[in-house]
Design a protein around this motif. Structure first.
Motif, PDB file in Angstrom:
ATOM      1  N   CYS A   1      49.264  -0.709  61.254  1.00 28.57           N
ATOM      2  CA  CYS A   1      49.412   0.760  60.752  1.00 28.57           C
ATOM      3  C   CYS A   1      47.971   0.888  59.961  1.00 28.57           C
ATOM      4  O   CYS A   1      47.570   2.268  60.102  1.00 28.57           O
ATOM      5  CB  CYS A   1      50.529   1.002  59.687  1.00 28.57           C
ATOM      6  SG  CYS A   1      52.123   0.816  60.213  1.00 28.57           S
ATOM      7  N   ALA A   2      47.352   0.091  59.208  1.00 30.23           N
ATOM      8  CA  ALA A   2      46.033   0.487  58.991  1.00 30.23           C
ATOM      9  C   ALA A   2      45.030   0.543  59.939  1.00 30.23           C
ATOM     10  O   ALA A   2      44.062   1.470  59.647  1.00 30.23           O
ATOM     11  CB  ALA A   2      45.821  -0.988  58.017  1.00 30.23           C
ATOM     12  N   ILE A   3      45.031   0.164  60.910  1.00 37.12           N
ATOM     13  CA  ILE A   3      44.110   0.125  62.273  1.00 37.12           C
ATOM     14  C   ILE A   3      44.443   1.618  62.589  1.00 37.12           C
ATOM     15  O   ILE A   3      43.423   2.217  62.934  1.00 37.12           O
ATOM     16  CB  ILE A   3      44.321  -0.826  63.112  1.00 37.12           C
ATOM     17  CG1 ILE A   3      44.060  -2.344  62.737  1.00 37.12           C
ATOM     18  CG2 ILE A   3      43.657  -0.407  64.347  1.00 37.12           C
ATOM     19  CD1 ILE A   3      42.747  -2.421  62.437  1.00 37.12           C
ATOM     20  N   GLY A   4      45.759   1.872  62.596  1.00 39.15           N
ATOM     21  CA  GLY A   4      45.781   3.380  63.211  1.00 39.15           C
ATOM     22  C   GLY A   4      45.428   4.355  62.389  1.00 39.15           C
ATOM     23  O   GLY A   4      45.151   5.600  62.869  1.00 39.15           O
TER      24      GLY A   4
ATOM     25  N   ALA B   1      49.690   4.909  68.459  1.00 39.70           N
ATOM     26  CA  ALA B   1      49.738   5.773  69.294  1.00 39.70           C
ATOM     27  C   ALA B   1      49.696   7.349  68.339  1.00 39.70           C
ATOM     28  O   ALA B   1      48.811   8.371  68.775  1.00 39.70           O
ATOM     29  CB  ALA B   1      51.048   6.290  69.910  1.00 39.70           C
ATOM     30  N   THR B   2      50.006   7.438  67.157  1.00 36.17           N
ATOM     31  CA  THR B   2      49.690   8.440  66.331  1.00 36.17           C
ATOM     32  C   THR B   2      48.119   8.656  66.082  1.00 36.17           C
ATOM     33  O   THR B   2      47.534   9.816  65.941  1.00 36.17           O
ATOM     34  CB  THR B   2      50.637   8.491  65.096  1.00 36.17           C
ATOM     35  OG1 THR B   2      52.097   8.359  65.506  1.00 36.17           O
ATOM     36  CG2 THR B   2      50.340   9.667  64.278  1.00 36.17           C
ATOM     37  N   GLY B   3      47.590   7.422  65.610  1.00 34.67           N
ATOM     38  CA  GLY B   3      46.227   7.488  65.078  1.00 34.67           C
ATOM     39  C   GLY B   3      45.265   7.380  65.912  1.00 34.67           C
ATOM     40  O   GLY B   3      44.014   7.749  65.781  1.00 34.67           O
ATOM     41  N   CYS B   4      45.262   6.791  67.149  1.00 35.01           N
ATOM     42  CA  CYS B   4      44.393   6.418  68.149  1.00 35.01           C
ATOM     43  C   CYS B   4      44.736   6.968  69.409  1.00 35.01           C
ATOM     44  O   CYS B   4      44.940   6.227  70.292  1.00 35.01           O
ATOM     45  CB  CYS B   4      44.253   4.830  68.159  1.00 35.01           C
ATOM     46  SG  CYS B   4      44.132   3.665  66.677  1.00 35.01           S
TER      47      CYS B   4
ATOM     48  N   GLU C   1      46.003  -8.885  54.900  1.00 34.57           N
ATOM     49  CA  GLU C   1      45.031  -8.457  54.072  1.00 34.57           C
ATOM     50  C   GLU C   1      43.560  -8.220  54.847  1.00 34.57           C
ATOM     51  O   GLU C   1      42.957  -7.290  54.398  1.00 34.57           O
ATOM     52  CB  GLU C   1      44.637  -9.565  52.885  1.00 34.57           C
ATOM     53  CG  GLU C   1      43.580  -9.191  52.001  1.00 34.57           C
ATOM     54  CD  GLU C   1      43.508 -10.210  50.871  1.00 34.57           C
ATOM     55  OE1 GLU C   1      42.581  -9.986  49.989  1.00 34.57           O
ATOM     56  OE2 GLU C   1      44.121 -11.198  51.031  1.00 34.57           O
ATOM     57  N   ALA C   2      43.212  -8.693  55.795  1.00 35.24           N
ATOM     58  CA  ALA C   2      42.023  -8.844  56.367  1.00 35.24           C
ATOM     59  C   ALA C   2      41.983  -7.686  57.416  1.00 35.24           C
ATOM     60  O   ALA C   2      41.105  -6.966  57.462  1.00 35.24           O
ATOM     61  CB  ALA C   2      41.848 -10.209  57.201  1.00 35.24           C
ATOM     62  N   LEU C   3      43.187  -7.516  58.262  1.00 37.94           N
ATOM     63  CA  LEU C   3      43.349  -6.494  59.125  1.00 37.94           C
ATOM     64  C   LEU C   3      43.461  -5.277  58.260  1.00 37.94           C
ATOM     65  O   LEU C   3      42.804  -4.334  59.070  1.00 37.94           O
ATOM     66  CB  LEU C   3      44.447  -6.681  60.185  1.00 37.94           C
ATOM     67  CG  LEU C   3      44.416  -7.593  61.402  1.00 37.94           C
ATOM     68  CD1 LEU C   3      43.407  -6.879  62.252  1.00 37.94           C
ATOM     69  CD2 LEU C   3      43.719  -8.948  61.011  1.00 37.94           C
ATOM     70  N   GLN C   4      43.993  -5.114  57.286  1.00 33.52           N
ATOM     71  CA  GLN C   4      43.756  -3.937  56.434  1.00 33.52           C
ATOM     72  C   GLN C   4      42.592  -3.441  56.035  1.00 33.52           C
ATOM     73  O   GLN C   4      42.241  -2.228  55.937  1.00 33.52           O
ATOM     74  CB  GLN C   4      44.888  -4.097  55.378  1.00 33.52           C
ATOM     75  CG  GLN C   4      46.438  -3.954  55.587  1.00 33.52           C
ATOM     76  CD  GLN C   4      47.223  -4.287  54.567  1.00 33.52           C
ATOM     77  OE1 GLN C   4      46.961  -5.024  53.539  1.00 33.52           O
ATOM     78  NE2 GLN C   4      48.455  -3.363  54.362  1.00 33.52           N
ATOM     79  N   ALA C   5      41.568  -4.386  56.062  1.00 34.78           N
ATOM     80  CA  ALA C   5      40.210  -4.134  55.516  1.00 34.78           C
ATOM     81  C   ALA C   5      39.436  -3.764  56.762  1.00 34.78           C
ATOM     82  O   ALA C   5      38.686  -2.821  56.339  1.00 34.78           O
ATOM     83  CB  ALA C   5      39.532  -5.365  55.090  1.00 34.78           C
TER      84      ALA C   5
ATOM     85  N   GLU D   1      36.358   0.209  68.647  1.00 27.53           N
ATOM     86  CA  GLU D   1      36.941   0.671  69.776  1.00 27.53           C
ATOM     87  C   GLU D   1      37.494  -0.345  70.617  1.00 27.53           C
ATOM     88  O   GLU D   1      38.256   0.129  71.268  1.00 27.53           O
ATOM     89  CB  GLU D   1      35.521   1.205  70.538  1.00 27.53           C
ATOM     90  CG  GLU D   1      34.565   2.087  70.103  1.00 27.53           C
ATOM     91  CD  GLU D   1      33.329   2.483  70.832  1.00 27.53           C
ATOM     92  OE1 GLU D   1      33.409   1.893  71.979  1.00 27.53           O
ATOM     93  OE2 GLU D   1      32.635   3.434  70.451  1.00 27.53           O
ATOM     94  N   PHE D   2      37.142  -1.504  70.219  1.00 30.24           N
ATOM     95  CA  PHE D   2      37.880  -2.732  71.085  1.00 30.24           C
ATOM     96  C   PHE D   2      38.666  -3.679  69.867  1.00 30.24           C
ATOM     97  O   PHE D   2      37.584  -4.193  69.309  1.00 30.24           O
ATOM     98  CB  PHE D   2      36.877  -3.417  71.910  1.00 30.24           C
ATOM     99  CG  PHE D   2      37.630  -4.246  72.890  1.00 30.24           C
ATOM    100  CD1 PHE D   2      37.684  -4.127  74.101  1.00 30.24           C
ATOM    101  CD2 PHE D   2      38.288  -5.400  72.527  1.00 30.24           C
ATOM    102  CE1 PHE D   2      38.223  -5.002  74.985  1.00 30.24           C
ATOM    103  CE2 PHE D   2      38.791  -6.302  73.300  1.00 30.24           C
ATOM    104  CZ  PHE D   2      38.543  -6.126  74.633  1.00 30.24           C
ATOM    105  N   LEU D   3      39.809  -3.875  69.942  1.00 34.36           N
ATOM    106  CA  LEU D   3      40.565  -4.816  68.971  1.00 34.36           C
ATOM    107  C   LEU D   3      41.363  -5.751  69.793  1.00 34.36           C
ATOM    108  O   LEU D   3      42.364  -5.381  70.760  1.00 34.36           O
ATOM    109  CB  LEU D   3      41.194  -4.179  68.128  1.00 34.36           C
ATOM    110  CG  LEU D   3      42.035  -4.966  66.985  1.00 34.36           C
ATOM    111  CD1 LEU D   3      41.185  -5.974  66.320  1.00 34.36           C
ATOM    112  CD2 LEU D   3      43.041  -4.227  66.155  1.00 34.36           C
TER     113      LEU D   3
END
Length: 616
Positions: free
Chosen positions: A324-327, A353-356, A295-299, A308-310
């Protein structure tokens, strides 16, 4: 003309100070300038902006001396993690970047002379008895002296100053209202001090509260209310009394926060959600919070589009849905660290890879469900990748790195640790595709042998840093190819039992800029002495072919040596240790068995000696 002072005659104070400002704060350069003449000493004292204090005999005395000598200080760094190791007058450190000891003659028998003698005696006792004696710690009195003398203070770092309390911090807050950077790592300050900082220091931008066990939500909430709009960086770790309540205040009052580092078992989804929703400028997020879930990471993916940095450490309650939410939402992501995230699979890396597509640095550590297809997706979709680290990734195979070699032509650094499925074919793929490679570290990858490293030597001419620890299949042929094709500065081949003098001699002859070397014998030492005069660090531990003769030749040729490790070298005697210590004027550290150090060597160079095994 000789005998005429043209500089002091012609140049005004302002121009000399401007020249001093171009020294970039280097202590050695500033000290050299201050010794030229009394005028330059006065100008140096007025132009200094930074002082650094390590653990010393009496840091409160040091603080009072500093405020009398330097009037325009803006940056103060105090680090009490290290014990006293040198006999230092007035507690000053001689390390680069630290404040210069006071100069000037004193009458014999004067009160000042007796005081300095007492302090010097205390330091010498501390040095001679090792680290058993705890150094004195900076107190509130010393901190108050700094506050009164350095009212222009912008940066203050108090690392492990355990005797500093809220009283001292309040004096800093009230008198240094221009403070922008505050590091309280390991300090047992309370809520009152932190609240005072929030009330008085409206320009505060960077705050580090790691290991501040005396703080609770009360102090951090008050700080967020007071100076939240200026705060850009916040770090919290091992603060058991700081909970989601604090992060909710940060989310509500710190809209310009850019960097957040959290290490806590008490932070849950609610706090991270508040930050994600209230801090849209967030660029750097480091989390080690075992209670945080998807829930938190999806937010974060939904609200932090500038991320830029995770870095995610030891997450056991979230799945591929988070990545997937981060991407989908964090298109600007450039650095990703995934450590011990057991429930992530290839699907997560495929989403990144697809999103970033701007990803430049990737580290996967102990994520046992991530395999070959995930990394292949990175190789196909992230052409800007420049750094790659794979640690304990048993399911990633050769074809993954071959795909990275084909797609990531800008790759400059690779680190591989305990990747049992990666072998020569993978290294050859990297060598053929990533010709700008500068750093290659491989540890315990037992399928990597001569073939892969020879390919590196033939194709990666820019390689300067090579480590092949415990790679049993790598032998002399590999190092001969490296010596012919690369100009190494760093080489570590410890645990590579097939490498002998032939390979190391090839390195010595082909890499004259070498500054670090590990694992060799007497013949190689002779060649290193001849071919690598810039060598600074050498590790000779467990080298059964090293003798005093080889050490003597080495130190006679390598005048730049600063550290030498020679534990468990059976043919090195106390004479060889004395040769190394006395023959290298720049030596800072010698690691050796205590039984091989003579009493005379201990007296002459006790400050540079370190003992891995006290009693053997």
């Amino acid at each position: 003309m000789r005998g005429h002072d043209l500089i002091n005659t012609v140049l005004p104070d302002e121009l000399i100070i401007e020249i001093f400002n171009h020294l970039d704060g280097s202590k050695l350069s500033c000290d050299a300038c201050s010794l030229v003449c009394k005028r330059w000493l006065r100008l140096d004292r007025s132009s200094r902006r930074t002082v650094r204090i390590e653990a010393s005999g009496n840091p409160d005395v040091v603080a009072n001396l500093l405020v009398r000598r330097f009037v325009n200080i803006e940056n103060v760094y105090i680090d009490e993690r290290l014990p006293v190791s040198l006999p230092l007058q007035f507690g000053y450190s001689t390390r680069p970047g630290l404040a210069r000891p006071p100069t000037g003659k004193r009458r014999r028998g004067s009160k000042s002379a007796r005081s300095s003698s007492k302090i010097r005696y205390s330091s010498e006792n501390s040095a001679s008895e090792g680290s058993n004696l705890e150094p004195y710690s900076l107190s509130d009195a010393g901190l108050n002296a700094l506050a009164e003398g350095f009212t222009r203070l912008e940066k203050l770092s108090l690392v492990w100053c355990s005797n500093v309390t809220s009283v001292g911090l309040q004096s800093i807050a009230e008198k240094c209202r221009s403070l922008k950077f505050l590091d309280l790592q390991g300090c047992y300050v309370g809520d009152q001090g932190l609240a005072a900082v929030g009330k008085c220091c409206k320009q505060l931008e960077d705050l580090n509260l790691r290991f501040c066990e005396g703080l609770s939500d009360i102090g951090l909430v008050e700080l967020a209310h007071g100076c939240g709009r200026s705060l850009k960086t916040l770090g919290v770790a091992a603060c058991a009394k700081i909970t989601d309540i604090s992060l909710e205040a940060v989310g509500s009052h710190c809209p310009f926060l850019q960097t957040l580092s959290l290490d806590s078992e008490f932070i849950k989804n609610k706090g991270v959600l508040s930050v994600a929703q209230g801090c849209p400028s967030l660029k750097v997020l480091k989390l080690q919070c075992i209670s945080v879930t998807d829930e938190a990471l999806q937010a974060v993916g939904a609200y932090c589009s500038l991320l830029e940095f995770l870095a995610l450490y030891s997450f056991q309650k979230f799945t591929d849905r988070s990545l997937c939410a981060i991407g989908r939402g964090c298109k600007k992501l450039k650095n990703l660290i995934l450590s011990d995230c057991y429930f992530l699979s290839d699907k997560s890396l495929e989403a990144i890879a697809t999103g970033c597509c701007e990803l430049t640095c990737l580290e996967v550590n102990g994520c046992h469900n991530i395999g070959t297809s995930g990394l292949e997706a990175i190789g196909k979709s992230c052409p800007g990748l420049s750094e790659l680290a794979l640690l304990y990734c048993q399911r990633i195979g050769n074809t993954a790195l071959s795909e990275v070699g084909r797609g990531c032509k800008l790759l400059q650094a690779i680190r591989l640790v305990d990747c049992s499925s990666i072998g020569d074919d993978a290294i050859c793929g990297i060598a053929q595709g990533c010709r700008n490679l500068k750093k290659l570290h491989i540890r315990r990858c037992y399928e990597v042998g001569d073939k892969g490293i020879i390919a590196i030597g033939e194709n990666c001419k820019s390689l300067t840093d090579l480590s092949l620890q415990f790679c049993d299949r790598v032998g002399d042929d590999a190092l001969i190819a490296i010596g012919r094709g690369c100009s190494l500065q760093y080489l570590n081949v410890s645990g590579c039992h097939q490498i002998g003098d032939a390979g190391l001699i090839a390195i010595a002859r082909g890499c004259p800029e070498l500054v670090y070397l590990d694992n060799l014998g007497d013949m190689a030492l002779f060649e290193i002495g001849e071919g690598c005069p810039l060598l600074k660090d050498i590790v000779l531990s467990h080298c059964r072919q090293i003798t005093d003769a080889g050490l003597t030749y080495l130190v006679s040729r390598c005048a730049m040596l600063e550290s030498c490790h020679m534990v468990y070298c059976p043919f090195v005697t106390s004479a060889g240790v004395a040769t190394v210590v006395s023959g290298c004027l720049k030596m800072k550290k010698v690691l050796v068995e205590k039984c091989k150090v003579s009493e005379r060597t201990r007296r002459r160079a006790g400050s540079v000696l370190s003992y891995l095994c006290v009693d053997l």
